[in-house]
Scaffold this motif. Structure first.
Motif, mmCIF file in Angstrom:
data_model
loop_
_atom_site.group_PDB
_atom_site.id
_atom_site.type_symbol
_atom_site.label_atom_id
_atom_site.label_comp_id
_atom_site.label_asym_id
_atom_site.label_seq_id
_atom_site.Cartn_x
_atom_site.Cartn_y
_atom_site.Cartn_z
ATOM 1 N N ASN A 44 -19.793 -6.595 -62.879
ATOM 2 C CA ASN A 44 -21.206 -6.173 -63.595
ATOM 3 C C ASN A 44 -21.740 -7.540 -64.380
ATOM 4 O OD1 ASN A 44 -21.027 -3.350 -63.288
ATOM 5 N ND2 ASN A 44 -19.867 -3.060 -64.838
ATOM 6 N N PHE A 45 -20.955 -8.265 -64.489
ATOM 7 C CA PHE A 45 -21.341 -9.787 -65.280
ATOM 8 C C PHE A 45 -22.144 -10.438 -63.962
ATOM 9 C CE2 PHE A 45 -19.249 -8.607 -69.147
ATOM 10 C CZ PHE A 45 -19.762 -9.438 -70.032
ATOM 11 N N ARG A 46 -21.231 -10.577 -62.790
ATOM 12 C CA ARG A 46 -21.967 -11.236 -61.675
ATOM 13 C C ARG A 46 -23.206 -10.561 -61.193
ATOM 14 N NH1 ARG A 46 -16.710 -11.067 -60.503
ATOM 15 N NH2 ARG A 46 -16.828 -9.409 -59.071
ATOM 16 N N GLN A 47 -23.234 -9.312 -61.070
ATOM 17 C CA GLN A 47 -24.400 -8.872 -60.625
ATOM 18 C C GLN A 47 -25.549 -8.755 -61.612
ATOM 19 O OE1 GLN A 47 -23.041 -4.956 -58.991
ATOM 20 N NE2 GLN A 47 -21.530 -6.168 -57.786
ATOM 21 N N GLY A 48 -25.101 -8.808 -63.197
ATOM 22 C CA GLY A 48 -26.110 -8.550 -64.042
ATOM 23 C C GLY A 48 -26.683 -7.184 -63.990
ATOM 24 N N THR A 49 -25.728 -6.367 -63.701
ATOM 25 C CA THR A 49 -26.175 -4.499 -63.912
ATOM 26 C C THR A 49 -25.231 -3.958 -64.673
ATOM 27 O OG1 THR A 49 -24.857 -4.261 -61.884
ATOM 28 C CG2 THR A 49 -27.042 -4.730 -61.517
ATOM 29 N N ALA A 50 -25.873 -2.917 -65.116
ATOM 30 C CA ALA A 50 -24.817 -1.819 -66.078
ATOM 31 C C ALA A 50 -23.984 -1.338 -64.762
ATOM 32 C CB ALA A 50 -25.708 -0.767 -66.606
ATOM 33 N N PRO A 51 -22.807 -0.597 -65.360
ATOM 34 C CA PRO A 51 -22.029 0.200 -64.280
ATOM 35 C C PRO A 51 -22.555 1.189 -63.292
ATOM 36 C CG PRO A 51 -21.207 0.059 -66.337
ATOM 37 C CD PRO A 51 -22.376 -0.409 -66.594
ATOM 38 N N ASP A 52 -23.819 1.603 -63.805
ATOM 39 C CA ASP A 52 -24.580 2.577 -62.933
ATOM 40 C C ASP A 52 -25.231 1.857 -61.920
ATOM 41 O OD1 ASP A 52 -26.558 1.862 -64.458
ATOM 42 O OD2 ASP A 52 -27.095 3.883 -65.024
ATOM 43 N N GLY A 53 -25.250 0.578 -61.964
ATOM 44 C CA GLY A 53 -26.223 -0.335 -60.872
ATOM 45 C C GLY A 53 -27.509 -0.630 -61.520
ATOM 46 N N THR A 54 -28.167 -0.297 -62.857
ATOM 47 C CA THR A 54 -29.298 -0.550 -63.317
ATOM 48 C C THR A 54 -29.171 -1.934 -64.067
ATOM 49 O OG1 THR A 54 -29.283 1.700 -64.475
ATOM 50 C CG2 THR A 54 -30.732 0.026 -65.455
ATOM 51 N N PRO A 55 -30.095 -2.886 -63.452
ATOM 52 C CA PRO A 55 -30.261 -4.233 -64.040
ATOM 53 C C PRO A 55 -30.375 -4.299 -65.295
ATOM 54 C CG PRO A 55 -32.017 -3.586 -61.990
ATOM 55 C CD PRO A 55 -31.465 -2.485 -62.671
ATOM 56 N N TRP A 56 -29.728 -5.214 -66.022
ATOM 57 C CA TRP A 56 -29.830 -5.766 -67.389
ATOM 58 C C TRP A 56 -31.387 -6.638 -67.507
ATOM 59 C CZ3 TRP A 56 -25.088 -8.749 -67.753
ATOM 60 C CH2 TRP A 56 -23.673 -7.951 -67.760
ATOM 61 N N LYS A 57 -31.908 -6.274 -68.763
ATOM 62 C CA LYS A 57 -32.999 -6.824 -69.043
ATOM 63 C C LYS A 57 -32.669 -8.334 -69.296
ATOM 64 C CE LYS A 57 -36.731 -7.299 -72.616
ATOM 65 N NZ LYS A 57 -37.107 -6.897 -73.966
ATOM 66 N N PRO A 58 -33.420 -9.364 -68.748
ATOM 67 C CA PRO A 58 -33.076 -10.618 -68.603
ATOM 68 C C PRO A 58 -33.082 -11.109 -70.273
ATOM 69 C CG PRO A 58 -34.747 -10.436 -66.953
ATOM 70 C CD PRO A 58 -34.666 -9.020 -67.899
ATOM 71 N N SER A 59 -32.461 -11.941 -70.659
ATOM 72 C CA SER A 59 -32.175 -12.481 -71.860
ATOM 73 C C SER A 59 -33.218 -13.632 -72.015
ATOM 74 C CB SER A 59 -30.731 -12.976 -72.268
ATOM 75 O OG SER A 59 -30.551 -14.051 -71.513
ATOM 76 N N VAL A 60 -33.629 -13.691 -73.331
ATOM 77 C CA VAL A 60 -34.587 -14.855 -73.589
ATOM 78 C C VAL A 60 -33.788 -16.214 -73.277
ATOM 79 C CG1 VAL A 60 -35.630 -15.996 -75.512
ATOM 80 C CG2 VAL A 60 -35.703 -13.717 -75.508
ATOM 81 N N ARG A 61 -32.618 -16.626 -73.373
ATOM 82 C CA ARG A 61 -32.024 -17.794 -73.101
ATOM 83 C C ARG A 61 -32.167 -17.955 -71.536
ATOM 84 N NH1 ARG A 61 -28.061 -19.324 -70.098
ATOM 85 N NH2 ARG A 61 -27.482 -17.167 -69.961
ATOM 86 N N ALA A 62 -31.862 -16.959 -70.855
ATOM 87 C CA ALA A 62 -31.837 -16.977 -69.269
ATOM 88 C C ALA A 62 -33.218 -17.485 -68.932
ATOM 89 C CB ALA A 62 -31.258 -15.704 -68.743
ATOM 90 N N LEU A 63 -34.067 -16.893 -69.502
ATOM 91 C CA LEU A 63 -35.640 -16.840 -69.070
ATOM 92 C C LEU A 63 -35.926 -18.342 -69.393
ATOM 93 C CD1 LEU A 63 -37.132 -13.467 -70.020
ATOM 94 C CD2 LEU A 63 -36.844 -14.231 -67.741
ATOM 95 N N ARG A 64 -35.495 -18.592 -70.649
ATOM 96 C CA ARG A 64 -35.933 -20.164 -70.954
ATOM 97 C C ARG A 64 -35.403 -21.070 -70.362
ATOM 98 N NH1 ARG A 64 -34.234 -21.129 -76.534
ATOM 99 N NH2 ARG A 64 -34.418 -18.932 -76.725
ATOM 100 N N GLU A 65 -33.970 -21.060 -70.203
ATOM 101 C CA GLU A 65 -33.220 -22.213 -69.694
ATOM 102 C C GLU A 65 -32.740 -22.037 -68.097
ATOM 103 O OE1 GLU A 65 -29.874 -22.694 -72.045
ATOM 104 O OE2 GLU A 65 -30.971 -22.721 -73.892
ATOM 105 N N GLY A 66 -33.156 -20.811 -67.633
ATOM 106 C CA GLY A 66 -32.442 -20.595 -66.382
ATOM 107 C C GLY A 66 -31.117 -20.033 -66.542
ATOM 108 N N GLY A 67 -30.666 -19.690 -65.404
ATOM 109 C CA GLY A 67 -29.240 -19.085 -65.537
ATOM 110 C C GLY A 67 -29.246 -17.581 -65.637
#
Length: 175
Positions: A44-67
């Motif tokens: 789930n961490f690798r894919q950035g999704t909840a166990p049901d496959g729903t994508p996580w909302k991107p974090s501010v850090r990931a949007l700002r710094e990449g990653g």
């Protein structure tokens, strides 16, 4: 038409004795199930999704710094472990951030704290103004943190996780 079936009772008895012995201590099975669940959490961490496959909302850090969201150093992702028992398995982490990321938190949900603001210069109405050091009351967390679930709900396991656990149980029973 007649079908004659002959059963070797010694081999059946041996198989049942072996099965009964394995059922007395399910720790190896519980360890396998725990490892499967931990692998799915890390997935789930690798894919950035909840166990049901729903994508996580991107974090501010990931949007700002990449990653990637929830993966900066990988400490949270790698903190999950299993603790097998004779008849159950616990899967979890000691990382205190896990619950906030799993369930989310509203701004100020954990109260407030006083923080020190250092002396600095601020631009105000076209002029530089010196601001003295002072304290400020800050909400914890300072903003809303959306839920980004990574642990499966035991009452509603994703199909792939249920299938992997089922295969592990069958392998354990028929070794």
């Amino acid at each position: 038409m007649t079908i004659r079936l002959q059963v070797d009772m010694d081999s059946v008895s041996d198989m049942l004795r072996s099965l009964t012995g394995r059922l007395q201590n399910l720790r190896p099975l519980m360890r396998d199930i725990g490892e499967i669940v931990v692998d799915h959490i890390k997935g789930n961490f690798r894919q950035g999704t909840a166990p049901d496959g729903t994508p996580w909302k991107p974090s501010v850090r990931a949007l700002r710094e990449g990653g990637r969201t929830l993966i900066d150093t990988g400490v949270l992702r790698n903190s999950f472990h299993e603790q097998p028992g004779r008849r159950s398995v616990l899967v979890g982490t000691a990382d205190v951030r896990a619950a906030v990321h799993q369930f989310g938190a509203r701004a100020g949900a954990f109260g407030t704290m006083d923080v020190l603001v250092r002396e600095h210069v601020r631009r105000w109405r076209g002029k530089d103004v010196r601001v003295r050091a002072h304290t400020r009351r800050q909400r914890i967390p300072w903003g809303d943190i959306p839920a980004r679930p990574f642990m499966p709900d035991p009452d509603h396991l994703p199909r792939i996780l249920s299938e992997d656990i089922r295969k592990s149980i069958l392998n354990f029973l028929w070794l």
